[in-house]
Design an enzyme around this catalytic site. Structure first.
Site, short mmCIF file in Angstrom:
data_model
loop_
_atom_site.label_atom_id
_atom_site.label_comp_id
_atom_site.label_asym_id
_atom_site.label_seq_id
_atom_site.Cartn_x
_atom_site.Cartn_y
_atom_site.Cartn_z
N ASN A 292 61.37 80.44 0.56
CA ASN A 292 60.36 79.39 0.67
C ASN A 292 59.12 79.76 -0.14
O ASN A 292 58.71 80.92 -0.17
CB ASN A 292 59.98 79.20 2.14
N VAL A 293 58.57 78.75 -0.79
CA VAL A 293 57.29 78.90 -1.47
C VAL A 293 56.37 77.87 -0.84
O VAL A 293 56.53 76.66 -1.06
CB VAL A 293 57.43 78.62 -2.99
N GLY A 294 55.45 78.32 0.00
CA GLY A 294 54.60 77.38 0.72
C GLY A 294 53.14 77.78 0.68
O GLY A 294 52.81 78.92 0.34
N THR A 295 52.29 76.83 0.99
CA THR A 295 50.85 77.12 1.08
C THR A 295 50.45 77.13 2.54
O THR A 295 50.62 76.12 3.22
CB THR A 295 50.03 76.05 0.33
N TYR A 296 49.97 78.25 3.01
CA TYR A 296 49.54 78.38 4.41
C TYR A 296 48.16 79.01 4.41
O TYR A 296 47.85 79.83 3.55
CB TYR A 296 50.53 79.26 5.19
N HIS B 178 57.19 74.49 9.92
CA HIS B 178 57.11 74.94 8.53
C HIS B 178 58.30 75.85 8.24
O HIS B 178 58.80 76.55 9.12
CB HIS B 178 55.82 75.72 8.30
N GLU C 70 61.70 75.24 -4.19
CA GLU C 70 60.45 74.77 -4.80
C GLU C 70 60.45 75.09 -6.30
O GLU C 70 59.92 74.32 -7.10
CB GLU C 70 59.24 75.44 -4.14
N GLU D 36 39.74 72.11 8.65
CA GLU D 36 41.07 71.70 8.20
C GLU D 36 41.10 70.32 7.54
O GLU D 36 40.10 69.60 7.54
CB GLU D 36 42.04 71.74 9.39
#
Ligand SMILES: [Zn+2]
Lengths: 475, 79
Positions: free
Chosen positions: A158-162, A180, A222, A271
């Protein structure tokens, strides 16, 4: 055309007058977040590059994705391309998926390696994003992790933005929600009490950042999507540890692992719904290795009451997968606008096959993987209404909705915990507004005759935009 | 040092500015709050920190865990 890294994209932005350089020394607080708030308040606001930040060695850039002009340039399109045109161009390139990445032995990101005395503050000009954040946050990095049950399958990587809270010189907090992909990776690792290796890549080709924040399916890559969107394979290299695939041209990579079965106070953080999240117990990441380019650029993101950079970043990349998932079984759907707070508000335009079809389309949205937790307010309009044109949507709401039969509430459905109205956190009442014109067997109240668009209107829109461009007017 | 957010006496300096020692960053080991010495007093002074954002150390253990820690697999428990 594809950008090979962040630097090449920044050069393009500068050439197109979509980047400003701040050469004077600034304070980490409040200057960086103030500029990050100010830039998207300006129509077609630029990226802001800070050359000197008090106490730090390295520069920072904000608002890289923060306008429709920058978004169009990311796609290699003219900067005045309309949102709807960008939507259809993205949809077209989406069909080229998968474009496999290319692995190369090394990349600029390995120019400098740090394996001892890790100090995040030495490399990154960290700053407080919003005033009452619990600390300094890294808000725009690609976080890469793998499924320990199928570790060599790069598609399940996974390539995610957290969001990442800095909690020490070598310690970060991470918000990994259960829905997620990294939440799934973490659960599997924690069930067997194993640390989960992660690589955190900062400062990237803008398409990679865009894809990292796109809700795609668990076993879709991704990197293969980014290849499709940039129409060239992404170049990857291996992380120093953990056998993770990282972009070879990132500015900085932080390597470490999520500490298993431990939670600690994290937050709050300002947020995307425009409010602070609460303080929660969340997982932590120990950083043991940093690699970076010479003079790395810290790319970070300000987020606040919409619209800020994140709203541009998360607009069309949320719309396209929802559009495709709904259209797959409902081909009458024309476009999906999920631009408002990650799709908490979604507008869908569709033809109606039979009476009540608008409501069925809305329910289909509410059963997609992303729409299920996120979407709360769904507005459905006719096929000739442009869902990205809010005055047109308001026209449909005011002239097509009969509140007694077109407005529907669905209580106690899945919700997005960061939405302050979700109660308990993670549950919503859903609102569907069917603003389509009734078709049989629905009762058609009165026949109306719509005004048609004059012949050649599309052509004239293009001519006028070109004329504006030639005069140097950047609208 | 006293933490401006949770008033515990558990805050310590974690770093000096990499360049010119122009500031320091402090971190509280009780609530995880961090701040820079050059931020304004409403952030750095416990008496002036906004009450709405204060955190009582007593409540920290009862905060919601996201995501919750899953049960260990049976095979791991036996090891
Ligand atoms: Zn504290």
């Amino acid at each position: 055309m594809a950008y090979k890294d962040l630097r090449e994209f920044l050069a393009k932005l500068e050439e197109q007058q979509q980047l400003v350089r701040v050469r004077d020394e600034v304070m980490p607080e409040p200057d960086l977040s103030a500029a990050g708030r100010a830039a998207p308040n300006i129509e077609n606001g630029p990226a802001v590059f800070f050359e000197k930040i008090k106490g730090y060695h390295n520069p920072a850039v904000l608002n890289v994705h923060g306008s429709w002009a920058n978004h169009a340039l990311m796609l290699g399109m003219p900067k005045n391309t309309t949102i709807k045109e960008q939507f259809y161009e993205l949809d077209k390139r989406w069909s080229k998926f998968p474009v496999k990445p290319r692995w190369v032995s090394c990349g600029p990101v390995k120019e400098i390696k740090i394996k001892e005395n890790i100090n995040l503050f030495e490399v990154l000009p960290l700053f407080r994003v919003n005033r009452y954040d619990g600390g300094f946050y890294i808000s725009k990095a690609l976080v890469i992790s793998k499924d320990i049950d199928d570790y060599d399958n790069y598609r399940k990587q996974n390539v995610g933005t957290y969001r990442l809270q800095v909690k020490g010189k070598d310690l970060l907090g991470i918000q990994a929600l259960p829905f997620h992909d990294i939440g799934i990776h973490l659960r599997k690792a924690e069930e067997i009490n194993e640390p989960l290796p992660v690589a955190i890549c900062i400062g990237n080709d803008p398409v990679l950042t865009f894809m990292a924040s796109t809700p795609i399916e668990y076993d879709q890559s991704e990197y293969e999507f980014a290849g499709a969107l940039r129409e060239e394979p992404v170049e990857l290299t291996k992380s120093e540890t953990g056998n993770l695939d990282i972009p070879c041209a990132a500015e900085v990579v932080l390597e470490g692992y999520i500490i298993p079965r431990k939670r600690n106070v994290e937050g709050p953080f300002g947020e995307f719904p425009g409010s602070y999240s609460g303080a929660r117990l969340q997982a932590e990441i120990k950083i043991h290795t940093i690699t970076h380019r010479v003079n790395p650029i810290f790319e970070n993101l300000y987020l606040g009451i919409p619209w800020t950079e994140i709203d541009y970043l998360m607009a069309l990349n949320t719309s396209i997968p929802l559009y495709r998932q709904i259209k797959d079984s409902m081909p009458e759907v024309v476009a999906v606008n999920a631009m408002y707070t990650h799709g908490i508000g979604t507008i869908i335009s569709t033809k109606s096959r039979f009476g009540g079809y608008g409501k069925a389309v809305a329910m289909r949205l509410l059963s997609t993987p992303h729409g299920m937790p996120y979407s709360k307010i769904v507005i459905v309009v006719d096929e000739y209404v442009d869902p990205f044109n809010l005055p047109q949507v308001m026209w449909a709401l005011t002239t097509r909705v009969r509140p007694d039969k077109d407005v529907v509430l669905i209580p106690s459905a899945p919700g997005m915990p960061l939405d302050p109205t979700s109660e308990p956190p993670g549950m919503h009442t859903k609102l569907i507004i069917d603003a389509t014109t009734p078709v049989a067997p629905d009762v058609i109240c009165r026949e109306t005759e719509l005004l048609a668009t004059p012949y050649k209107t599309d052509e004239w829109e293009k001519i006028i935009r070109r004329l504006l461009n030639e005069k140097g007017v950047s609208k | 040092m006293i933490c401006p957010r949770c008033d515990s006496n558990t805050a310590e300096k974690i770093v000096d500015a990499p360049k010119d020692k122009s500031w320091e960053v402090y971190l509280c080991s009780t609530c995880g709050f961090s701040w820079r010495s050059t931020e304004d007093e409403a952030i750095t002074d416990p008496a002036r920190y906004d009450k709405k954002f204060k955190l009582e150390p007593a409540v920290l253990d009862s905060l919601l865990a996201i995501p919750p820690v899953p049960p260990l697999k049976e095979s791991v428990k036996k090891d």
